[in-house]
Design a protein around this motif. Structure first.
Motif, PDB file in Angstrom:
ATOM      1  N   LEU A 104       0.830  -1.194   0.000  1.00 55.77           N
ATOM      2  CA  LEU A 104       0.000   0.000   0.000  1.00 55.77           C
ATOM      3  C   LEU A 104       0.869   1.251   0.000  1.00 55.77           C
ATOM      4  O   LEU A 104       1.795   1.381   0.792  1.00 55.77           O
ATOM      5  N   SER A 105       0.545   2.131  -0.926  1.00 56.89           N
ATOM      6  CA  SER A 105       1.242   3.400  -1.037  1.00 56.89           C
ATOM      7  C   SER A 105       0.281   4.383  -1.671  1.00 56.89           C
ATOM      8  O   SER A 105      -0.584   3.996  -2.454  1.00 56.89           O
ATOM      9  N   PHE A 106       0.428   5.654  -1.344  1.00 57.34           N
ATOM     10  CA  PHE A 106      -0.408   6.653  -1.991  1.00 57.34           C
ATOM     11  C   PHE A 106       0.264   7.186  -3.254  1.00 57.34           C
ATOM     12  O   PHE A 106      -0.298   8.025  -3.939  1.00 57.34           O
ATOM     13  N   ASP A 107       1.441   6.664  -3.577  1.00 56.04           N
ATOM     14  CA  ASP A 107       2.094   6.975  -4.846  1.00 56.04           C
ATOM     15  C   ASP A 107       1.657   5.895  -5.838  1.00 56.04           C
ATOM     16  O   ASP A 107       2.364   4.910  -6.071  1.00 56.04           O
ATOM     17  N   HIS A 108       0.460   6.072  -6.401  1.00 49.91           N
ATOM     18  CA  HIS A 108      -0.136   5.044  -7.248  1.00 49.91           C
ATOM     19  C   HIS A 108       0.685   4.769  -8.500  1.00 49.91           C
ATOM     20  O   HIS A 108       0.734   3.628  -8.962  1.00 49.91           O
ATOM     21  N   LEU A 109       1.330   5.790  -9.063  1.00 52.02           N
ATOM     22  CA  LEU A 109       2.134   5.565 -10.263  1.00 52.02           C
ATOM     23  C   LEU A 109       3.338   4.675  -9.964  1.00 52.02           C
ATOM     24  O   LEU A 109       3.671   3.788 -10.749  1.00 52.02           O
ATOM     25  N   ALA A 110       3.987   4.889  -8.840  1.00 52.49           N
ATOM     26  CA  ALA A 110       5.115   4.037  -8.459  1.00 52.49           C
ATOM     27  C   ALA A 110       4.638   2.609  -8.208  1.00 52.49           C
ATOM     28  O   ALA A 110       5.317   1.647  -8.580  1.00 52.49           O
ATOM     29  N   THR A 111       3.460   2.469  -7.600  1.00 50.75           N
ATOM     30  CA  THR A 111       2.908   1.131  -7.368  1.00 50.75           C
ATOM     31  C   THR A 111       2.612   0.449  -8.694  1.00 50.75           C
ATOM     32  O   THR A 111       2.937  -0.730  -8.881  1.00 50.75           O
ATOM     33  N   CYS A 112       1.995   1.172  -9.641  1.00 51.66           N
ATOM     34  CA  CYS A 112       1.726   0.611 -10.965  1.00 51.66           C
ATOM     35  C   CYS A 112       3.017   0.178 -11.641  1.00 51.66           C
ATOM     36  O   CYS A 112       3.097  -0.904 -12.238  1.00 51.66           O
ATOM     37  N   ASP A 113       4.035   1.014 -11.550  1.00 49.95           N
ATOM     38  CA  ASP A 113       5.327   0.702 -12.164  1.00 49.95           C
ATOM     39  C   ASP A 113       5.921  -0.573 -11.556  1.00 49.95           C
ATOM     40  O   ASP A 113       6.442  -1.432 -12.273  1.00 49.95           O
ATOM     41  N   ALA A 114       5.816  -0.735 -10.247  1.00 52.95           N
ATOM     42  CA  ALA A 114       6.337  -1.933  -9.581  1.00 52.95           C
ATOM     43  C   ALA A 114       5.555  -3.173 -10.013  1.00 52.95           C
ATOM     44  O   ALA A 114       6.140  -4.237 -10.276  1.00 52.95           O
TER      45      ALA A 114
END
Length: 188
Positions: A104-114
């Motif tokens: 869980l992170s509020f940096d959704h773009l970084a999560t998508c990238d991962a």
């Protein structure tokens, strides 16, 4: 064609654990944690490059589709456990399941990238084994939001379709009851 005459082992370990370790050391606390060697995936699940794979029974031949699954915010780190029942039923119906854990992170773009990075590490192997199959993004709650972002913002990760379960566009304080009282202190 399918390589069903050469069955895969029931579990695999990541061959790029050193790459995962280096990305873990670059980030602080919101990175993936290595899965304990004492806790293998349950049942027919396999771990591959940070994803959990569930293959359809060999009698199906070519899978109907590959389901790229992302779970909800608080259980997204263990989709193969939290959503085991429904994902195993889909596998038994002829779908190849790739459940990708995320933190869980509020940096959704970084999560998508991962998430995309984990998926791309196994896609060539699965393509060699099964040939071209449609990819269907399935997400629950925060996983649904991530599937929408992946489909909208990353055109190099095409989807034949998305199935979005309990997607909402509310601020988190409205979407999660007692967020300020219970969950917010965990992230501060």
């Amino acid at each position: 064609g399918m390589a069903s005459s050469n069955p895969e082992p029931t579990k695999k370990t990541s061959s790029s654990s050193s790459a995962s370790s280096s990305s873990t050391s670059r980030s602080s606390t919101k990175t993936e944690r290595p899965r304990s060697a004492t806790m293998p995936p349950p049942g027919r699940w396999e771990e591959m490059e940070g994803n959990y794979i569930l293959r359809p029974p060999p009698e199906f031949g070519q899978p109907r589709a590959l389901i790229s699954f992302l779970g909800g915010a608080l259980v997204g780190a263990s989709p193969h456990i939290a959503y085991r029942y429904i994902l195993e039923r889909l596998s038994e119906a002829g779908y190849l399941i790739v459940a990708t854990p995320y933190n869980l992170s509020f940096d959704h773009l970084a999560t998508c990238d991962a998430v995309i990075g984990k998926f791309e590490r196994i896609a060539p192997t699965l393509a060699r084994q099964y040939g071209a199959v449609p990819v269907v993004g399935v997400g629950h709650s925060c996983g649904a939001l991530l599937q929408v972002l992946i489909t909208s913002l990353f055109p190099d990760t095409p989807r034949a379709a998305n199935a979005l379960l309990s997607y909402n566009n509310k601020p988190i304080k409205e979407a999660v009851p007692f967020f300020d009282e219970v969950f917010a202190p965990l992230f501060t």
